[in-house]
Every structure is written in structure tokens, then in C-alpha cells.
Enzyme design. Structure first.
Site, short mmCIF file in Angstrom:
data_model
loop_
_atom_site.label_atom_id
_atom_site.label_comp_id
_atom_site.label_asym_id
_atom_site.label_seq_id
_atom_site.Cartn_x
_atom_site.Cartn_y
_atom_site.Cartn_z
N GLN A 184 -6.59 10.16 0.51
CA GLN A 184 -6.15 9.87 1.88
C GLN A 184 -4.63 9.79 1.92
OE1 GLN A 184 -6.99 5.82 2.89
NE2 GLN A 184 -6.85 6.10 5.11
N GLY A 185 -4.00 10.78 2.54
CA GLY A 185 -2.54 10.79 2.61
C GLY A 185 -2.06 10.31 3.97
N SER A 220 -4.33 6.76 -3.30
CA SER A 220 -5.30 6.50 -4.36
C SER A 220 -6.04 7.79 -4.72
CB SER A 220 -6.33 5.46 -3.90
OG SER A 220 -5.68 4.29 -3.49
N GLU A 239 -2.43 -9.22 8.22
CA GLU A 239 -1.65 -9.51 9.44
C GLU A 239 -1.99 -8.49 10.53
OE1 GLU A 239 -0.39 -9.55 6.31
OE2 GLU A 239 -0.30 -11.75 6.28
N GLU A 284 -13.12 3.04 7.48
CA GLU A 284 -12.57 2.44 6.26
C GLU A 284 -12.86 0.95 6.23
OE1 GLU A 284 -8.38 3.15 5.69
OE2 GLU A 284 -8.49 2.60 3.58
N SER A 315 -0.28 6.76 4.35
CA SER A 315 0.92 5.92 4.21
C SER A 315 2.11 6.72 3.67
CB SER A 315 0.65 4.78 3.23
OG SER A 315 -0.46 4.04 3.65
N SER A 339 -3.28 -4.37 6.51
CA SER A 339 -3.08 -5.70 5.92
C SER A 339 -3.73 -6.77 6.79
CB SER A 339 -1.58 -5.99 5.80
OG SER A 339 -1.07 -6.27 7.09
C1 FAD Z 1 -4.15 -0.47 -4.01
C2 FAD Z 1 -3.71 0.26 -2.78
C3 FAD Z 1 -4.24 1.49 -2.49
C4 FAD Z 1 -3.81 2.20 -1.37
N1 FAD Z 1 -4.34 3.43 -1.16
C5 FAD Z 1 -3.89 4.17 -0.10
C6 FAD Z 1 -4.38 5.49 0.11
O1 FAD Z 1 -5.21 5.99 -0.64
N2 FAD Z 1 -3.88 6.18 1.15
C7 FAD Z 1 -2.97 5.67 2.00
O2 FAD Z 1 -2.58 6.34 2.93
N3 FAD Z 1 -2.47 4.40 1.84
C8 FAD Z 1 -2.93 3.64 0.80
N4 FAD Z 1 -2.42 2.37 0.61
C9 FAD Z 1 -1.35 1.90 1.48
C10 FAD Z 1 -1.71 0.78 2.42
O3 FAD Z 1 -2.46 1.26 3.49
C11 FAD Z 1 -0.39 0.13 2.87
O4 FAD Z 1 0.17 -0.50 1.74
C12 FAD Z 1 -0.57 -0.85 3.97
O5 FAD Z 1 -0.93 -0.22 5.17
C13 FAD Z 1 0.69 -1.71 4.19
O6 FAD Z 1 1.81 -0.92 4.38
P1 FAD Z 1 3.14 -1.20 3.50
O7 FAD Z 1 2.75 -1.20 2.09
O8 FAD Z 1 4.16 -0.24 3.94
O9 FAD Z 1 3.58 -2.65 3.88
P2 FAD Z 1 4.43 -3.09 5.17
O10 FAD Z 1 3.88 -2.44 6.36
O11 FAD Z 1 5.86 -2.94 4.86
O12 FAD Z 1 4.07 -4.63 5.25
C14 FAD Z 1 4.75 -5.65 4.49
C15 FAD Z 1 4.30 -6.98 5.01
O13 FAD Z 1 4.66 -7.11 6.38
C16 FAD Z 1 3.55 -7.41 7.16
N5 FAD Z 1 3.65 -6.78 8.48
C17 FAD Z 1 3.93 -5.49 8.77
N6 FAD Z 1 3.87 -5.27 10.09
C18 FAD Z 1 3.57 -6.45 10.65
C19 FAD Z 1 3.36 -6.89 11.99
N7 FAD Z 1 3.42 -6.04 13.03
N8 FAD Z 1 3.04 -8.17 12.19
C20 FAD Z 1 2.95 -9.03 11.14
N9 FAD Z 1 3.14 -8.69 9.89
C21 FAD Z 1 3.44 -7.41 9.64
C22 FAD Z 1 2.38 -6.85 6.38
O14 FAD Z 1 1.18 -7.49 6.73
C23 FAD Z 1 2.78 -7.14 4.97
O15 FAD Z 1 2.45 -8.46 4.62
C24 FAD Z 1 -2.84 1.64 -0.52
C25 FAD Z 1 -2.32 0.39 -0.80
C26 FAD Z 1 -2.75 -0.31 -1.91
C27 FAD Z 1 -2.14 -1.65 -2.18
#
Ligand code: FAD
Lengths: 395, 376
Positions: free
Chosen positions: A130-131, A165, A380, A248, A133, A378
Site C-alpha cells: 500500500q503506497g 509495508s 488521534e 483497513e 503515506s 493514528s
Molecule cells: C509499522 C507501520 C507500517 C505502516 N505501513 C504503511 C503502509 O504499508 N502503507 C502506507 O501507506 N503507510 C504505512 N504506514 C504509515 C502510517 O499510515 C502513518 O505513519 C500514519 O498515518 C501517521 O503518519 P505520520 O507517520 O506521518 O505521522 P504524523 O502524521 O506526522 O503524526 C505525528 C503525530 O501527530 C499526530 N497528529 C497528526 N495530525 C493530527 C491532528 N490533526 N490532530 C491531532 N493529532 C495529529 C499523530 O496522531 C501523531 O501522534 C505504516 C506505519 C507504521 C508505523
């Protein structure tokens, strides 16, 4: 309300149970376990999925026309229960291939796409990733910048994805890309199916908290994607991606995870029943028992929550913020389970690997559990969805 | 398999909720135990007490699971706990009463003519029916019971006690010689708690429940009561969530509704998750005890323990989100807080049920090991 099962459902259960008894390696879960090496483990899981398919137990609630079994949602739930009971191995293609791509294509794919892709997902001949993020588009997914420009009968894709992933094992990728940078951010996105063997794709593994490298960075450099590999309309990708996310976080996914947590919980209880400390068994420690009771209850509630959502769909409701309730619940409950596991292991909990109690599986799971409240949206973000779309609180 | 309620079950829930809403005194801030006097009759008139009574005994012949949403409404509407006691006692008589008790008592319970209070707790004892100090010896019952809801108005007392070293259930006329009741002060006076002193009260063999297996009758009563209390607790939690969300939409600070602040929105979301999870546990327990499913004692224990915790968390958060208003007498949130607390402590609080959950889980998972523990 009725938790009893029809004769047909019971027959389904019996057939699956006896198939599993034959299909699992002798000594499975007692003397025979999954390989420790990550790549070997991935192959092992893929082999298991192919075995499930050969036995007719893959894509069970998908239409027969695409290679599924045409089973009901209830049978899908029974499937999860029986897999848990048998402590069956996990799959590699289940989370993305089956739960995300398959379900999305079933809803939004063209007939040709369904014919082309679904049977090979069900057979696990083709593994998916899944691409979605990107480095600057995580929670704010609609900000993706990976660009797809139409040239003739192709899209040319340039940009970067992150946290992908299983990209290293994947044959195909669902990608959310920007097809129009001029309009409002949600209105310029498209949903593409990209063959991972296409020239111009580079994958770099990323190391996780656990030391494993399940997720990756992906770079797209003038990657050519046939125009027919778009799902939905050009610039109509956001709605499609929302379907993907609803699945999902949905009950099928939650049930699959619940079965895993249930197995680990049973393993924990069995381990603590034989683990001695201070002249007694750890399982008799009343403080530990209090915490175990909470996890036992919460793991059961994960299952009940999922069954309730399934029943809502059976009774004609559509998927909504209920999936956020479910995901928020299981993710935090599972983290509590592993915190309790390490607490119960006591003074020697810091040991890692083969020196650790139960081969270190609880330590590894504890580390892995930290991701639960981050991915699939997440906590949040789930709370925002529940607050605004379910409770009607202002933005 | 269908984990949803049908139209009849839902409309029962709505009917009870509407009926209770028509009595504003029930949820009014002041703690007057008599404010709800009429409620019992109103509930009887709408047929609540007939629901669990078999048709052959003048009832509707429904099962406990049919009443789940009605019980939730009773909780959310702050109906007195005595109502639940009569429902639990009805189940006890239906399941474990002898022919005479069933024929004589059930029709009168169904019509609302007879009220039953349940007496469990004793000074210096926990919740375990095996450890009660009150006993029946030579046909006489002596002991002291505490926190018995509705004892003064009750016609019958269903008493958890011991006989020959085993727990048993005695169903006695509340006006028998040697029975004295006295109001007890409590956190929630509207729960109408009484102390019941039993001095050499005559117990004839036909006043006992459970026939040859009185222990099963006691266990069943504990499980049914725990489940009914879990349902009531979820009614309170759902009400508190609703009130809190509505307040967060209209209370303005810093130029916006406080519900727009994530610190508030996210608390509300967590409350909603807790309510969903608690309902899953409670509804399942209703089904499991209605169907005598083999895991019903564990399901009841899970429901009681978990829903108690949910109600506690949701009430606490509700008051916090209401700010100073939440702490006032006049707004009346304290009514839900108090009621949730007394329900949480009735028929086993969290820690007691948690122990039962672990024991039942281990017994199913590793039966050999468990036997070994019992010996040790
Ligand atoms: C093990 C793992 C596997 C993954 N696999 C995939 C995958 O296969 N494909 C894919 O596309 N993605 C994947 N992801 C990505 C995942 O979907 C993102 O990490 C997730 O959506 C959070 O985005 P970010 O990491 O940019 O964090 P950020 O968006 O930067 O968030 C950082 C913090 O800020 C908080 N935050 C952000 N916006 C808000 C808001 N509006 N209000 C309150 N709090 C907020 C978040 O809750 C978090 O605590 C994976 C992540 C992990 C950890």
C-alpha cells in the site's frame, strides 16, 4: 440477537477445523514454529496462504466468480475463530492484498480489473503493498505529492512513498498519487495500481523499533503505468482511498488481529502457569491476575466489537465511524496486553531472544505493538473521526 | 449469528426510556428515596415484570436477552435498583423455584402485586456466597444483611445464605416474624438501601430455592444480577456520554464551542469507545445467561467488571467536561455518579469478578494444571 450457528455454519466450521488439523505441520505451535529470519518467515507465511488457497480457504467471503468461496460474513467470522483456535500462522498478503486491495477493487474496480487481479490475490500468486503515506503526508494523507502525469496511454509517476509495508515482497502496489496540483488537495488525487517490477522503482528497507524491516521507502522515477490501471476516475482517488481505509479498519481486519492476540494471550497464560518465582507460580500472583483479567476481557471484547459491526452490516447499515471505534479499542487494548505480559514476566523480562521466557516472543510483540496506534490512521485521527462524524462535535 | 437487537427488543428499550422520562423526579438533583414510589407501579402497568414470567404463569415469556435494552433504559433513567432485584428474582423462581412457588408467586410478580428484594451482603464478608455468616439451622435463619435495595417496600425477601455449610437461597415473606428492616444511609439514598436483621426467622423447606442443587440457584442469581447491573451501568454511561457531547456543542469558551478543542473532543471519543466496548460485553452476557451458554459465568463476570469500570470512567470524564457546572448539585450529574458507584459495588465489584474471569479462563485453557492448583 443470536450467537448460535445454523447447521450450514456449523458444517463450515467442522470442515475447516478438520482441514486445519491436516494442513498444519505436525507439532505446530509446540515444537514447530515460524522461522525466525524475516525473509524466511515471509516465505513461510506466503506458502501457508497458498496452502489455504489450495484447500479452498482463501478469499472465503468473496464472490465465486473471482475465485472466492462465496461465504457469508458470519462464516468469515467463524474462519477467524477457527484460525485462532488452531494457532494457524499469519499470512503475508492478507492485510494489504486481501483486506485492502481486494475489497477496494470489489467495490470500485472495473470488471476487467476484477478479473485480472482478484483471483491472483486470492491465490496469493501476487503480493500487494500500500503506497499511501509520504514523508510529508501521513495523517494529512490528502497532501500526497507523488505526481502522476498522463502521457498518451500511460501515467508517468515520480515521487516518494514511505512506511510501505511488504514492498520488498510485493508484486503490485496500490498508490495514491497527485494528478492535478492546481485544485483543492482532496480533488486532485488518483488511485493507481502499479506493477512493482516496472523500471524506475527503488525500494530501501527501513529499520523498525523491533529491529525488523517490514516497512520501506519507495522511490518512483519516471515509472510508466498503463492508463487502464487507474481505479475510478482521474482525480477521483480520494473517495477510493477512503474505501480502502474503511476496510483497513474494519471488522474483518480486527477479527484477524483478535485471533492473533487471543493466541498470544493463551500462550502467555500457559507460560505463566508453569513459570515459577519466589517459590510459587506466577499465575497465582493476585496482582498479575487482576491485570490478566483485564486483558482477557479486552481481547474478548475485540471479538464482540467486530461481531457487532458485522451484524450492523448484515442488518443493512453501511461502514461508518464504527470502524474507528473498533480500531481505537483493539490497538490500545493490545498495547495493554503486551505491557501486562512483560510485567508478568518480572525481573527477567529484559532478556531477549532464546534466553528469554517463551523464546522472547512477548518482548518482540511488545515492541511491535507500538505501531498499532500509529498505522491505519493514528489514534488521534480516529478520535477526530469519532468526535466529528459520529458525535457531531464541531471541527 | 446476529449480534443485533430486533424491533421488539428495541421498542421495549424505548418504551421503558420514555416512561421513565415522564417522571422528572427520577433524575432530579435532590436525593429523595420516595420520589420514585410511583415508578414501580408504572413499570408494572407497562408490563415490565411480566416479561420474564412464562406465559403459563400469566407472563409474556420473554428471555433475559429480550430485556437487555429495557434494562439499559432502567439504568439510564435512574430507575431504583429494587426494580432489577425483582427481575433477577423472577429469573431465580422461573429457573429454580418449585412448582408451588412458580404457580403462586409468578402471576403476582407479573402483575406488580409482589415485589422482591434481594439480600446478599453481610458485615465482614465479601461477595462470595460461600462465605456468608448468616445460616439456616434447625429451620431458623439468623443473620444481618446490608445494602438491600427496596427492602421496606418488598413483599418477599430473596436471601443468599448458608445451610449445612453450603450456599442456599431462601425466599421469605418480608413480614415474617423476626425480620426487621431499617433504612441505611448511603452514597445514593435514592437506591433505597436497607439493613435487614433476621432473628430466628422460620424457614420451611418449601421456602428454599434450587431443590437438590441450591448452589446452582445461587450461582445463577449472582450471574443474572451481575449482568443486569452491567446493563444498568451501560445505561448510565450512555446517558453521561450523550449529556457530555451535547454540552460540548453549546458551551462556548475562547470564542468557540469547547467540543472543537481536541482535548475535549478526544475525551468524548474515548468515552464513546468505552461505551461501545462495555455494551459489547454487557449484551453478550445477556445472551450467554439467557441461553445458558457454557461460558455464561465468565461472560457475566466480564460484563460486570468491565461495565463498572466504563461507567466510572465515563462519569468522571462527564463531570470534567462540564467544568464547574458538573460539580454543582443543581445540574444533577452527581445522581448518575452516585448511582454508578453503588451499582459498581453490587454483586461483585471489578476485582472480585476479575479473579473469577482468570479462574474460568485457566480452567478452560489448561484443565490439568488447574486441578493441580485446587489440590495445592
Ligand atoms: C509499522 C507501520 C507500517 C505502516 N505501513 C504503511 C503502509 O504499508 N502503507 C502506507 O501507506 N503507510 C504505512 N504506514 C504509515 C502510517 O499510515 C502513518 O505513519 C500514519 O498515518 C501517521 O503518519 P505520520 O507517520 O506521518 O505521522 P504524523 O502524521 O506526522 O503524526 C505525528 C503525530 O501527530 C499526530 N497528529 C497528526 N495530525 C493530527 C491532528 N490533526 N490532530 C491531532 N493529532 C495529529 C499523530 O496522531 C501523531 O501522534 C505504516 C506505519 C507504521 C508505523
Amino acid at each position: 440477537m443470536d450467537f448460535s450457528y445454523s447447521p450450514a455454519e456449523t458444517e463450515f466450521r467442522t470442515a475447516l477445523r478438520s482441514w486445519l488439523a491436516d494442513a498444519l505441520p505436525t507439532g505446530w505451535g509446540e515444537t514447530v514454529f515460524e522461522p525466525k529470519d524475516e525473509d524466511e518467515r515471509a516465505r513461510f507465511r506466503l506458502d501457508w496462504e497458498r496452502k489455504l488457497h489450495a484447500g479452498g480457504w482463501s478469499g472465503i467471503n468473496w464472490p465465486r466468480a473471482y475465485g472466492g468461496r462465496g461465504a457469508t460474513l458470519v462464516e468469515r467470522a467463524i474462519f477467524a475463530e477457527e484460525m485462532a483456535r488452531a494457532r494457524a500462522p499469519e499470512g503475508l498478503n492478507i492485510i494489504v492484498g486481501h483486506n485492502l486491495v481486494g475489497t477496494t477493487l470489489l467495490r470500485h474496480g472495473t470488471e476487467a480489473q476484477k478479473q485480472r487481479f482478484l483471483p491472483k490475490i486470492i491465490s496469493s500468486e501476487e503480493v500487494w503493498c500500500q503506497g499511501f503515506s509520504e514523508p510529508n503526508a501521513g495523517s494529512d494523507l490528502a497532501s500526497v505529492r507523488t505526481r502522476a502525469e498522463r502521457r498518451g496511454d500511460k501515467f508517468i509517476v515520480n515521487g516518494q512513498k514511505i512506511w510501505t509495508s511488504f514492498a520488498q515482497y510485493a508484486d503490485w502496489c496500490i498508490a495514491l498519487v497527485r494528478t492535478d496540483p492546481e485544485v483543492r488537495k482532496h480533488a486532485g488525487l488518483s488511485f493507481l495500481l502499479i506493477n512493482m517490477k516496472t523500471p524506475g522503482i527503488t525500494i530501501r528497507p527501513l529499520r523498525q523499533i523491533s529491529g525488523e524491516s517490514e516497512f520501506n521507502e519507495m522511490f518512483f522515477d519516471d515509472v510508466q503505468v498503463p492508463a487502464e490501471n487507474i481505479v475510478g476516475e482521474v482525480n477521483g482517488g480520494w473517495a477510493i482511498a477512503m474505501t480502502t481505509l474503511a476496510f483497513e479498519r474494519g471488522p474483518e481486519d480486527a477479527l484477524g488481529r483478535q485471533m492473533r492476540f487471543k493466541q498470544e494471550l493463551d500462550e502467555l497464560l500457559t507460560t505463566l502457569a508453569s513459570l515459577k518465582r519466589d517459590g510459587g507460580h506466577v499465575i497465582d500472583d493476585p496482582i498479575i491476575r487482576q491485570k490478566l483479567a483485564k486483558s482477557i476481557t479486552e481481547v474478548e471484547i475485540m471479538r464482540l466489537n467486530a461481531l457487532r459491526s458485522i451484524s450492523r452490516y448484515l442488518n443493512g447499515e453501511d461502514r461508518g465511524p464504527d470502524v474507528s471505534l473498533m480500531k481505537l479499542f483493539w490497538s490500545h487494548a493490545a498495547q495493554r496486553l503486551y505491557d501486562t505480559a512483560l510485567e508478568a514476566l518480572g525481573p527477567l523480562a529484559p532478556l531477549w531472544g532464546s534466553a528469554a521466557t517463551a523464546g522472547g516472543r512477548f518482548q518482540l510483540s511488545w515492541l511491535q505493538s507500538k505501531a498499532f496506534t500509529i498505522y491505519s490512521g493514528s489514534s488521534e485521527i480516529q478520535r477526530n473521526i469519532i468526535g466529528e462524524r459520529m458525535l457531531g462535535l464541531p471541527r | 449469528m446476529n449480534f443485533g437487537f430486533d424491533g421488539t427488543q428495541r421498542s421495549l428499550g424505548d418504551t421503558v426510556a420514555r416512561l421513565l422520562q415522564s417522571v422528572p423526579a427520577l433524575t432530579a438533583p435532590d436525593l429523595d428515596p420516595r420520589q420514585s414510589d410511583r415508578v414501580y407501579e408504572m413499570l408494572a402497568e407497562c408490563g415490565l415484570f411480566a416479561l420474564l414470567v412464562p406465559e403459563s404463569c400469566g407472563g409474556t415469556g420473554l428471555s433475559l436477552v429480550d430485556t437487555a435494552l429495557a434494562v439499559e433504559s432502567l439504568g439510564g433513567g435512574l430507575a431504583p435498583p429494587a426494580v432489577i432485584a425483582t427481575l433477577a428474582a423472577t429469573d431465580a423462581i422461573v429457573r429454580h423455584g418449585h412448582e408451588g412457588q412458580r404457580r403462586e408467586l409468578l402471576p403476582k410478580i407479573a402483575s406488580g402485586e409482589l415485589r422482591v428484594a434481594i439480600a446478599l451482603l453481610e458485615p465482614g464478608c465479601g461477595y462470595d456466597p460461600h462465605t456468608m455468616k448468616s445460616t439456616i439451622a434447625n429451620g431458623r435463619l439468623t443473620g444481618r444483611k446490608l445494602l438491600v435495595p427496596g427492602a421496606a417496600e418488598a413483599d418477599l425477601l430473596l436471601i443468599v445464605t448458608g445451610s449445612g455449610g453450603k450456599p442456599t437461597l431462601a425466599l421469605l415473606d418480608a413480614r415474617s416474624g423476626g425480620v426487621a428492616t431499617q433504612v441505611q444511609e448511603s452514597l445514593d439514598p435514592t437506591a433505597d438501601f436497607h439493613e435487614v436483621v433476621l432473628k430466628n426467622v422460620a424457614v420451611r423447606p418449601e421456602s428454599l430455592l434450587g431443590g437438590a442443587s441450591p448452589e446452582r440457584a445461587v450461582e445463577r442469581l449472582m450471574d443474572v444480577s451481575a449482568t443486569l447491573h452491567a446493563g444498568m451501568l451501560m445505561g448510565i454511561a450512555a446517558q453521561m456520554l450523550h449529556k457530555t457531547v451535547e454540552y460540548a456543542k453549546i458551551r462556548v469558551q475562547f470564542g468557540q464551542a469547547i467540543g472543537a478543542f481536541q482535548a475535549i473532543k478526544h475525551r468524548c471519543a474515548d468515552m464513546a469507545v468505552a461505551v461501545e466496548a462495555g455494551q459489547s460485553a454487557a449484551y453478550y452476557a445477556f445472551w450467554a445467561i439467557a441461553e445458558d451458554s457454557s461460558d455464561s459465568p465468565r461472560a457475566a463476570a466480564m460484563a460486570k467488571s468491565y461495565c463498572g469500570e466504563v461507567a466510572r470512567m465515563v462519569c468522571n470524564e462527564a463531570i470534567q467536561v462540564h467544568g464547574g457546572m458538573g460539580f454543582t448539585w443543581e445540574l444533577g450529574l452527581h445522581r448518575y455518579l452516585r448511582r454508578a458507584k453503588v451499582l459498581e459495588h453490587a454483586f461483585g465489584e471489578g476485582a472480585w469478578h476479575n479473579e473469577r474471569i482468570v479462574a474460568a479462563t485457566l480452567a478452560a485453557l489448561i484443565p490439568e494444571t488447574n486441578r493441580q492448583w485446587e489440590v495445592a
